[in-house]
Design a protein around this motif. Structure first.
Motif, PDB file in Angstrom:
ATOM      1  N   ASP A  80      87.068 156.686  61.856  1.00  0.00           N
ATOM      2  CA  ASP A  80      86.311 157.164  60.357  1.00  0.00           C
ATOM      3  C   ASP A  80      86.629 158.145  59.478  1.00  0.00           C
TER       4      ASP A  80
ATOM      5  N   CYS B 228      79.975 155.886  59.724  1.00  0.00           N
ATOM      6  CA  CYS B 228      78.763 155.219  60.308  1.00  0.00           C
ATOM      7  C   CYS B 228      77.638 155.890  59.632  1.00  0.00           C
TER       8      CYS B 228
ATOM      9  N   HIS C  17      80.496 163.201  67.880  1.00  0.00           N
ATOM     10  CA  HIS C  17      80.954 163.318  67.082  1.00  0.00           C
ATOM     11  C   HIS C  17      81.825 163.176  65.071  1.00  0.00           C
ATOM     12  N   CYS C  18      80.518 162.805  65.191  1.00  0.00           N
ATOM     13  CA  CYS C  18      80.153 162.165  63.556  1.00  0.00           C
ATOM     14  C   CYS C  18      79.600 163.753  63.279  1.00  0.00           C
TER      15      CYS C  18
ATOM     16  N   LEU D 281      83.498 165.368  62.419  1.00  0.00           N
ATOM     17  CA  LEU D 281      84.162 165.147  61.699  1.00  0.00           C
ATOM     18  C   LEU D 281      83.274 165.165  60.101  1.00  0.00           C
TER      19      LEU D 281
ATOM     20  N   LYS E 128      76.516 160.038  68.623  1.00  0.00           N
ATOM     21  CA  LYS E 128      77.085 160.439  67.033  1.00  0.00           C
ATOM     22  C   LYS E 128      77.307 161.436  66.925  1.00  0.00           C
TER      23      LYS E 128
ATOM     24  N   CYS F 178      87.746 158.535  65.695  1.00  0.00           N
ATOM     25  CA  CYS F 178      87.373 157.163  65.435  1.00  0.00           C
ATOM     26  C   CYS F 178      87.665 156.620  64.551  1.00  0.00           C
TER      27      CYS F 178
ATOM     28  N   SER G  75      77.337 159.479  60.131  1.00  0.00           N
ATOM     29  CA  SER G  75      78.594 160.461  59.914  1.00  0.00           C
ATOM     30  C   SER G  75      77.983 160.902  57.992  1.00  0.00           C
TER      31      SER G  75
END
Ligand code: FES
Length: 137
Positions: free
Chosen positions: A48, A71, A114-115, A118, A112, A46, A74
């Protein structure tokens, strides 16, 4: 800057649990560690970036902090993951799944997830690099 109460309401409406909102607003486990044993930054698909720093003693994580350019997802995921891994061995920390982080958080918007990935990937890379430097991986 958005007023904190407005921020909380907006996050709540978006599907964040009270715990996830608390982690994001209060920046739980965010920061730097003095003389960390391991430190690594990772940029997700993304765009980030998260940095994880660990203090490791005899193969066990005694302190864990992170910073992010990212975000609310995250931040809440980073806070949760740092909390979960404290006191764990490196091997146990590597095995923490996205589901465990999501279970800990309660709820975050599906967009979210996928955060969370991360945070998990950044931790994995941090441990990998630590082991590489010490010739154990
Ligand atoms: Fe990139 Fe959440 S959108 S970490």
């Amino acid at each position: 800057m958005v007023d904190e109460q407005v921020q909380v309401e907006l996050l709540n409406k978006s599907g964040y649990s009270d715990r996830a909102i608390n982690y994001f607003i209060n920046k739980v486990n965010v920061g730097e560690i003095e003389s960390p044993s391991a430190s690594f930054s990772y940029t997700g698909p993304c765009g980030d970036t998260m940095q994880v720093q660990l203090k490791i003693d005899s193969g066990r994580i005694t302190e864990a902090r992170f910073q992010a350019i990212g975000c609310a997802g995250s931040y809440s995921a980073g806070s949760a993951l740092m909390k979960i891994i404290k006191g764990k061995t490196l091997e146990q920390a590597e095995e923490i799944s996205e589901e465990q982080i999501l279970d800990h958080l309660g709820n975050i918007p599906p967009q979210k997830i996928h955060c969370v990935c991360l945070a998990k990937r950044t931790l994995e890379q941090t441990i990998k690099q630590y082991k590489r430097v010490r010739g154990k991986g």
